[in-house]
Design a protein around this motif. Structure first.
Motif, mmCIF file in Angstrom:
data_model
loop_
_atom_site.group_PDB
_atom_site.id
_atom_site.type_symbol
_atom_site.label_atom_id
_atom_site.label_comp_id
_atom_site.label_asym_id
_atom_site.label_seq_id
_atom_site.Cartn_x
_atom_site.Cartn_y
_atom_site.Cartn_z
ATOM 1 N N HIS A 15 35.969 40.712 86.930
ATOM 2 C CA HIS A 15 37.295 40.358 85.661
ATOM 3 C C HIS A 15 36.010 40.708 83.996
ATOM 4 O O HIS A 15 36.375 41.654 83.420
ATOM 5 N N THR A 26 42.939 36.895 76.927
ATOM 6 C CA THR A 26 43.663 36.582 78.434
ATOM 7 C C THR A 26 45.468 36.905 77.852
ATOM 8 O O THR A 26 46.349 36.741 79.270
ATOM 9 N N ARG A 67 46.583 40.175 79.620
ATOM 10 C CA ARG A 67 46.497 40.324 80.789
ATOM 11 C C ARG A 67 46.591 39.335 81.659
ATOM 12 O O ARG A 67 46.531 39.931 82.625
ATOM 13 N N TYR A 68 46.540 38.735 81.574
ATOM 14 C CA TYR A 68 46.573 36.966 82.700
ATOM 15 C C TYR A 68 47.994 36.544 82.809
ATOM 16 O O TYR A 68 49.227 36.462 80.929
ATOM 17 N N ARG A 69 48.651 36.338 83.048
ATOM 18 C CA ARG A 69 49.714 35.478 83.219
ATOM 19 C C ARG A 69 49.690 34.228 83.908
ATOM 20 O O ARG A 69 49.246 34.597 85.158
#
Length: 283
Positions: free
Chosen positions: A185, A100, A103-105
């Motif tokens: 995802h 998490t 890969r995610y902002r």
């Protein structure tokens, strides 16, 4: 030119000499305590202290006494339950958290990573009182589940950073290619990133498995009943009294601890590889 070649050969010789010398010294430092432990475990006489004896008589009586005159099997079962739960829960949480953050902002992402670093700076000794008070409040003292949660919580901060760093090395182009093909995802995580991250996941699993086996402080502080002790706490009773030590039984119990760790290491060894993502993208 000839002088240069001679100097080069001399430098190469000394580099090899000191390299092998370092490896030999390191091997002695590692193997000598292991030999003493194994020898003490199979020695007929109960030693007053650990020593290397080349004329010892070998026996299995120490293991028989360990199983019949102590709660070792109960301690071993308790420890295996704790380490398996710790490994499974910690690996799942750390893997998902690391993915998490990689890969995610999202809002609070940077502050969350900084918070993990700050938490990791607090030593275990400084948190013992907090662990005890919390266990007293939620009725977790002398309970396996509470000790397991303490182990899991203690391993999350730094291991999340390590897992995030490993996921950062996996090319994002693979994710983009999968999205173009219609992958979601969850599918990207399970079918692309997890297989490529297996070396780090295997390392995380081994660390989480080994930790509770070698921990004495937390287990002794939070587990009180003899039948609820872990192996580390139980074995310490054999050498706690300076006037009545049972080194042979202690060594026998320590020898048995290494068996599940070695088995897990051999099982995970195939994943301890690097460069799995090399060539994963074109260009």
């Amino acid at each position: 030119m000839k002088h240069f070649i001679i100097n080069q050969k001399i430098n190469k010789f000394f580099n090899r000499f000191f390299t092998y010398l370092f490896l030999i010294v390191l091997s002695v430092i590692i193997l000598y305590p292991l030999l003493i432990t194994v020898q003490s475990a199979f020695n007929v006489s109960n030693l007053a202290a650990f020593a290397l004896d080349t004329h010892m008589k070998w026996t299995l009586d120490n293991f028989h006494q360990l199983f019949t005159q102590s709660l070792y099997l109960t301690w071993f079962k308790n420890t295996m339950l704790i380490v398996i739960l710790t490994m499974v829960i910690q690996v799942i949480i750390v893997t998902l958290a690391g993915y998490t953050y990689s890969r995610y902002r999202f809002k609070g992402r940077k502050n969350g990573l900084i918070f993990f670093l700050i938490i990791q700076m607090v030593p275990t000794m400084a948190a013992l009182t907090a662990f005890f008070v919390l266990g007293l409040i939620i009725n977790g003292l002398d309970q396996y589940w509470y000790l397991t949660m303490v182990y899991v919580g203690g391993g999350i901060p730094m291991n999340t950073w390590l897992m995030k760093g490993y996921f950062d090395t996996i090319p994002r182009d693979l994710d983009e290619s999968a999205r173009i093909d219609g992958a979601g995802h969850l599918r990207i995580l399970c079918q692309i990133n997890l297989p490529l991250a297996m070396p780090m996941i295997a390392v995380q699993a081994l660390w989480a498995f080994m930790g509770p086996f070698g921990d004495y402080l937390l287990a002794a502080f939070l587990l009180r009943s003899p039948e609820n002790m872990t192996v580390a706490v139980g074995l310490q009773q054999f050498i706690a009294n300076p006037t009545n030590q049972n080194v042979s039984m202690f060594a026998a119990g320590s020898f048995l601890i290494s068996i599940p760790i070695v088995i897990l290491f051999l099982f995970l060894q195939r994943y301890f590889k690097s460069g799995l993502t090399a060539g994963g993208t074109k260009g």
